[in-house]
Design an enzyme around this catalytic site. Structure first.
Site, PDB file in Angstrom:
ATOM      1  N   HIS A  49       0.847  -1.189   0.000  1.00  0.00           N
ATOM      2  CA  HIS A  49       0.000   0.000   0.000  1.00  0.00           C
ATOM      3  C   HIS A  49       0.888   1.246   0.000  1.00  0.00           C
ATOM      4  CE1 HIS A  49       0.452  -0.576   4.486  1.00  0.00           C
ATOM      5  NE2 HIS A  49       0.765   0.696   4.388  1.00  0.00           N
TER       6      HIS A  49
HETATM    7  P1  TYD Z   1      -1.855  -2.173   7.438  1.00  0.00           P
HETATM    8  O1  TYD Z   1      -1.444  -0.743   7.604  1.00  0.00           O
HETATM    9  O2  TYD Z   1      -2.563  -2.566   6.187  1.00  0.00           O
HETATM   10  O3  TYD Z   1      -0.552  -3.045   7.676  1.00  0.00           O
HETATM   11  P2  TYD Z   1       0.157  -4.141   6.738  1.00  0.00           P
HETATM   12  O4  TYD Z   1       0.315  -3.523   5.398  1.00  0.00           O
HETATM   13  O5  TYD Z   1       1.469  -4.414   7.402  1.00  0.00           O
HETATM   14  O6  TYD Z   1      -0.735  -5.336   6.750  1.00  0.00           O
HETATM   15  O7  TYD Z   1      -2.749  -2.552   8.692  1.00  0.00           O
HETATM   16  C1  TYD Z   1      -3.216  -3.875   8.926  1.00  0.00           C
HETATM   17  C2  TYD Z   1      -4.575  -3.781   9.574  1.00  0.00           C
HETATM   18  O8  TYD Z   1      -4.487  -3.089  10.813  1.00  0.00           O
HETATM   19  C3  TYD Z   1      -5.594  -3.045   8.735  1.00  0.00           C
HETATM   20  O9  TYD Z   1      -6.835  -3.730   8.860  1.00  0.00           O
HETATM   21  C4  TYD Z   1      -5.724  -1.691   9.383  1.00  0.00           C
HETATM   22  C5  TYD Z   1      -5.370  -1.964  10.825  1.00  0.00           C
HETATM   23  N1  TYD Z   1      -4.672  -0.844  11.472  1.00  0.00           N
HETATM   24  C6  TYD Z   1      -5.310  -0.124  12.479  1.00  0.00           C
HETATM   25  O10 TYD Z   1      -6.470  -0.405  12.856  1.00  0.00           O
HETATM   26  N2  TYD Z   1      -4.641   0.902  13.087  1.00  0.00           N
HETATM   27  C7  TYD Z   1      -3.376   1.245  12.719  1.00  0.00           C
HETATM   28  O11 TYD Z   1      -2.782   2.195  13.291  1.00  0.00           O
HETATM   29  C8  TYD Z   1      -2.747   0.504  11.648  1.00  0.00           C
HETATM   30  C9  TYD Z   1      -1.352   0.851  11.193  1.00  0.00           C
HETATM   31  C10 TYD Z   1      -3.422  -0.526  11.062  1.00  0.00           C
END
Ligand code: TYD
Length: 134
Positions: A49
């Site tokens: 992302h």
């Molecule tokens: P994401 O930022 O997509 O991390 P990665 O790319 O490493 O998988 O986040 C994973 C999940 O966590 C997504 O459902 C959003 C949630 N999330 C939160 O609720 N709060 C946060 O501060 C972050 C960073 C993610």
């Protein structure tokens, strides 16, 4: 693209080390959120992302994590292999984050609260977003 910074570190091997950075000085933004990813298995790739506005500083206090960063024009590979190394991402950047060793920890301090609206989760949308805004 990403700015690599050295996190100030003091100590010695007999007593261990202390690393620190300060908001608005080393990371030139207000920090509103801190999160970390831990207990991921070796070989795991996360991310896929970009963020529209969010600024982040990423560091790996334990283990080894590889970042593949793409700002829409060029790609860069950075290895976070020291607790004293950090990168600042301050432009929309597609990232793929690979756990080179099991249980490595990725810490992120971010300039804003969590907001799903700030995410671009599709690479094609990311490229369109970059082309529109350049
Ligand atoms: P994401 O930022 O997509 O991390 P990665 O790319 O490493 O998988 O986040 C994973 C999940 O966590 C997504 O459902 C959003 C949630 N999330 C939160 O609720 N709060 C946060 O501060 C972050 C960073 C993610």
């Amino acid at each position: 693209m990403a700015v690599i910074i050295n996190i100030d570190t003091i100590g010695k091997k007999e007593i261990g080390y202390l690393s620190f950075f300060e908001m608005l000085k080393d990371f030139p933004y207000e920090i509103k959120r801190i999160y970390y990813i831990h207990h991921a298995p070796e070989g795991m790739i996360r991310g896929f992302h970009a963020h529209k506005k969010l600024k982040q500083i990423l560091f790996c206090p334990y283990g080894e994590i590889e970042l593949v960063l793409d700002n829409g024009f060029c790609e860069e590979k950075i290895l976070l292999d020291s607790p004293s190394k950090a990168i600042i991402i301050n432009e929309p950047t597609w990232r793929e984050i690979k756990w080179m060793t099991k249980d490595s920890v990725l810490c992120v301090a971010a300039s804003d609260y969590y907001d799903e609206e700030d995410y671009i989760r599709n690479y094609k949308d990311f490229k369109e977003y970059i082309n529109r805004s350049s």
